[in-house]
Enzyme design. Structure first.
Site, PDB file in Angstrom:
ATOM      1  NE  ARG A 157     -35.928  16.953  71.227  1.00 59.22           N
ATOM      2  CZ  ARG A 157     -36.948  17.254  70.424  1.00 59.22           C
ATOM      3  NH1 ARG A 157     -38.168  16.811  70.686  1.00 59.22           N
ATOM      4  NH2 ARG A 157     -36.760  17.982  69.331  1.00 59.22           N
ATOM      5  CB  SER A 228     -31.946  21.198  69.625  1.00 54.53           C
ATOM      6  OG  SER A 228     -32.835  21.401  68.559  1.00 54.53           O
ATOM      7  CD  GLU A 323     -32.388  17.714  72.192  1.00 52.86           C
ATOM      8  OE1 GLU A 323     -31.598  16.922  71.636  1.00 52.86           O
ATOM      9  OE2 GLU A 323     -33.271  18.325  71.595  1.00 52.86           O
TER      10      GLU A 323
HETATM   11  N1  EPU Z   1     -35.905  30.958  65.855  1.00 53.53           N
HETATM   12  C1  EPU Z   1     -35.264  32.157  65.646  1.00 53.53           C
HETATM   13  N2  EPU Z   1     -33.906  32.126  65.460  1.00 53.53           N
HETATM   14  C2  EPU Z   1     -33.189  30.984  65.468  1.00 53.53           C
HETATM   15  C3  EPU Z   1     -33.858  29.750  65.671  1.00 53.53           C
HETATM   16  C4  EPU Z   1     -35.233  29.771  65.869  1.00 53.53           C
HETATM   17  O1  EPU Z   1     -35.869  33.228  65.661  1.00 53.53           O
HETATM   18  O2  EPU Z   1     -31.979  31.044  65.293  1.00 53.53           O
HETATM   19  C5  EPU Z   1     -37.372  30.966  66.022  1.00 53.53           C
HETATM   20  C6  EPU Z   1     -38.075  30.405  64.788  1.00 53.53           C
HETATM   21  O3  EPU Z   1     -38.312  31.375  63.830  1.00 53.53           O
HETATM   22  C7  EPU Z   1     -39.355  29.859  65.377  1.00 53.53           C
HETATM   23  C8  EPU Z   1     -38.924  29.382  66.769  1.00 53.53           C
HETATM   24  O4  EPU Z   1     -37.728  30.085  67.086  1.00 53.53           O
HETATM   25  O5  EPU Z   1     -40.293  30.881  65.547  1.00 53.53           O
HETATM   26  C9  EPU Z   1     -38.698  27.881  66.824  1.00 53.53           C
HETATM   27  O6  EPU Z   1     -37.663  27.514  65.910  1.00 53.53           O
HETATM   28  P1  EPU Z   1     -37.728  26.177  65.027  1.00 53.53           P
HETATM   29  O7  EPU Z   1     -39.065  26.023  64.409  1.00 53.53           O
HETATM   30  O8  EPU Z   1     -36.539  26.172  64.135  1.00 53.53           O
HETATM   31  O9  EPU Z   1     -37.636  25.012  66.085  1.00 53.53           O
HETATM   32  P2  EPU Z   1     -36.759  24.873  67.400  1.00 53.53           P
HETATM   33  O10 EPU Z   1     -37.562  25.189  68.588  1.00 53.53           O
HETATM   34  O11 EPU Z   1     -35.484  25.642  67.235  1.00 53.53           O
HETATM   35  C10 EPU Z   1     -37.440  22.370  67.746  1.00 53.53           C
HETATM   36  C11 EPU Z   1     -36.717  21.089  68.043  1.00 53.53           C
HETATM   37  C12 EPU Z   1     -36.020  20.574  66.792  1.00 53.53           C
HETATM   38  C13 EPU Z   1     -37.077  20.326  65.726  1.00 53.53           C
HETATM   39  C14 EPU Z   1     -37.833  21.638  65.462  1.00 53.53           C
HETATM   40  C15 EPU Z   1     -39.000  21.446  64.531  1.00 53.53           C
HETATM   41  C16 EPU Z   1     -36.100  21.147  70.398  1.00 53.53           C
HETATM   42  C17 EPU Z   1     -35.000  21.330  71.384  1.00 53.53           C
HETATM   43  N3  EPU Z   1     -35.754  21.308  69.114  1.00 53.53           N
HETATM   44  O12 EPU Z   1     -36.420  23.317  67.364  1.00 53.53           O
HETATM   45  O13 EPU Z   1     -35.399  19.336  67.103  1.00 53.53           O
HETATM   46  O14 EPU Z   1     -36.504  19.870  64.531  1.00 53.53           O
HETATM   47  O15 EPU Z   1     -38.379  22.156  66.714  1.00 53.53           O
HETATM   48  O16 EPU Z   1     -40.030  20.757  65.190  1.00 53.53           O
HETATM   49  O17 EPU Z   1     -37.225  20.867  70.794  1.00 53.53           O
HETATM   50  C18 EPU Z   1     -33.348  18.399  67.883  1.00 53.53           C
HETATM   51  O18 EPU Z   1     -33.975  18.008  68.859  1.00 53.53           O
HETATM   52  O19 EPU Z   1     -32.119  18.168  67.740  1.00 53.53           O
HETATM   53  C19 EPU Z   1     -34.047  19.178  66.869  1.00 53.53           C
HETATM   54  C20 EPU Z   1     -33.410  19.687  65.814  1.00 53.53           C
END
Ligand code: EPU
Length: 349
Positions: A157, A228, A323
Site C-alpha cells: 500500500r 479498508s 490506509e
Molecule cells: N477478519 C475477521 N473479521 C473481520 C474482517 C476480517 O475475522 O471483520 C479476518 C478474516 O476472516 C481473515 C483475515 O481477517 O482471516 C483477513 O481478512 P480479509 O481476507 O477480509 O482481508 P483484509 O486483511 O481485511 C485485505 C486488503 C483488502 C483486500 C483483501 C483481500 C488491506 C488493508 N486490505 O483486507 O483491500 O481486498 O485483503 O486481499 O490490505 C482495500 O485496500 O481497501 C481493501 C479492501
C-alpha cells in the site's frame, strides 16, 4: 473567498465537503497549459481513498483522462491506460477479452491513475505485479516523467507517488504475460477453485472475486466507505509469537518485512462490529471498513477511527495506521492532526 465547489460526489465516504477550485482534466493540453502550478493543489481520481476532514482551500485537479491502448508481442499483452479510466471497468474489459492478470483486482473502486499511488492489492495480487511503468507530470516543476517499475518504489500500500504528492499520473503501462496462470492461493479463491473441474478463465476468476467482495465489502454507492480504513499492521516475529500464544486463532502472514496481522480480525475480536459514533460506524460484515451509516460528519469518522485505534493498541499492543488519506483545509494531513483540529473545534464538515 469561501470554498464553493462541492466534492460530495467526488469522495466515496460522501462527506459534504467543498474545494476552493475544481478543474476537470479531460485533455492533457488542459493540464500542460496550467503547469507549473504554484498554488496549493491536489489530484483527485475516484475519491475512494480520501477522507476530507475540512473544506479544502486549494485547487483540485480531477483526472478524467480516458483511453486504453492494447498491443502485444509473442509473450505479453501491453496496456497503456489513461489515468482517469475506471479501474474495475479496465479489469472487466481485459477479462472479457480473455486477457488475464488483473482479475484478482476486480471491483476495487477508483481510477487507473490512483492505482499506483497506494499500490492497490487484493487476493494475492498487487499493482506492482503487473505494472511496467507510470507516466506522470510533476505539477510543481511542470516536467514529464517516465517511471519504470523500480522507480515507482512499490511496497505494501505504498509507492513513490504516495510519498511525493505532486505528480499527476497521466498513463499507467501494464505488462501481462500471455502464458497466464490464475493466482488462486488466497483462502476464499482456493476453496472455490478446488471444487472446479476445469481451469478457470480470467473472467471466471473476476466473477468469483466480485462475489467474494460483495459478500463482505459494502458498495460505496449504497453505503459510503473508503474500503479498508487501516493498513494491516506488520509486527516483528517475537510480538507475533507472543500474540499467537494468547490468541491461537489469530491470522498471521509472514512477509519479507515482518509478520502481517489482519487489522479486521483484531477489530472484530474486540466486538467493535457495528460500533458507531454519530453517523459513522464499523461495518457489520468487515470490521476493517468504516462506513458513513447515517449522514456522518468528519468529526464522527475521526473520533471513531481514534476509538478503534486506541482499543486495538490497548488490547493487543499493536498500532493501526490509516490506509485512507486524510485531507484538511491545507492538503494531506493525518489522523493526529485531524484530532488536534477537532479539539480546537475547527473541523467544519
Ligand atoms: N477478519 C475477521 N473479521 C473481520 C474482517 C476480517 O475475522 O471483520 C479476518 C478474516 O476472516 C481473515 C483475515 O481477517 O482471516 C483477513 O481478512 P480479509 O481476507 O477480509 O482481508 P483484509 O486483511 O481485511 C485485505 C486488503 C483488502 C483486500 C483483501 C483481500 C488491506 C488493508 N486490505 O483486507 O483491500 O481486498 O485483503 O486481499 O490490505 C482495500 O485496500 O481497501 C481493501 C479492501
Amino acid at each position: 473567498m469561501p470554498p464553493s465547489y462541492s466534492l460530495s460526489q467526488l469522495n466515496t465516504f460522501a462527506l459534504e465537503v467543498k474545494a476552493q477550485q475544481l478543474i476537470h482534466i479531460d485533455e492533457l493540453s488542459q493540464l500542460t497549459q496550467l503547469l507549473p502550478i504554484t498554488e496549493p493543489m491536489l489530484v483527485l481520481g475516484g475519491g475512494s481513498n480520501m477522507l476530507f476532514t475540512e473544506d479544502y482551500q486549494g485547487l483540485i485537479l480531477h483526472n478524467r483522462l480516458l483511453g486504453i491502448e492494447i498491443t502485444a508481442d509473442d509473450d505479453f499483452h501491453y496496456l497503456s491506460v489513461a489515468g482517469g479510466e475506471n479501474w474495475h471497468d479496465l479489469v472487466m474489459h481485459c477479462a472479457e477479452l480473455g486477457i488475464g492478470g488483473l482479475e484478482n483486482l476486480a471491483l476495487i473502486p477508483g481510477t487507473v491513475g490512483a492505482a499506483p499511488v497506494q499500490n492497490i492489492g487484493a487476493y494475492g495480487v498487487e499493482l506492482a505485479d503487473v505494472c511496467q511503468a507510470v507516466h506522470a507530470y510533476c505539477l510543481s516543476s511542470g516536467e514529464f516523467h517516465h517511471f519504470d517499475l523500480a522507480q515507482c518504489q512499490f511496497a505494501y500500500r505504498d509507492s513513490l507517488f504516495k510519498r511525493q504528492r505532486d505528480y499527476f499520473i497521466s498513463r499507467v503501462l501494464l505488462k501481462l504475460p500471455k502464458n497466464w496462470q490464475p493466482q488462486l492461493s488466497y483462502g476464499e479463491l482456493k476453496q472455490w477453485a478446488a471444487k472446479l473441474a476445469y481451469q478457470p478463465s480470467p473472467l471466471d476468476v473476476a466473477k468469483q472475486v466480485i462475489s467474494v467482495r460483495q459478500d463482505k465489502l459494502p458498495d460505496p454507492k449504497q453505503i459510503p466507505n473508503v474500503g479498508s480504513f487501516f493498513k494491516n499492521p506488520i509486527v516483528d516475529k517475537a510480538q507475533a509469537q507472543q500474540l499467537l500464544q494468547q490468541y491461537d486463532d489469530m491470522p498471521q502472514y509472514v512477509t519479507s518485512q515482518g509478520v502481517k496481522l489482519a487489522a479486521g480480525w483484531l477489530i472484530d475480536k474486540l466486538g467493535l462490529k457495528g460500533f458507531a459514533i454519530g453517523g459513522a460506524a464499523v461495518h457489520q460484515r468487515q470490521a476493517l471498513v468504516l462506513i458513513n451509516a447515517n449522514h456522518a460528519c468528519a468529526d464522527d469518522v475521526v473520533l471513531l477511527a481514534q476509538h478503534v485505534r486506541e482499543q486495538v493498541a490497548k488490547h493487543f499492543g499493536v498500532n493501526l495506521e490509516p490506509e485512507v488519506n486524510f485531507i484538511n483545509e491545507q492538503g494531506y494531513s493525518n489522523l493526529h492532526d485531524a484530532l488536534k483540529s477537532l479539539n480546537r473545534g475547527s473541523n467544519h464538515v
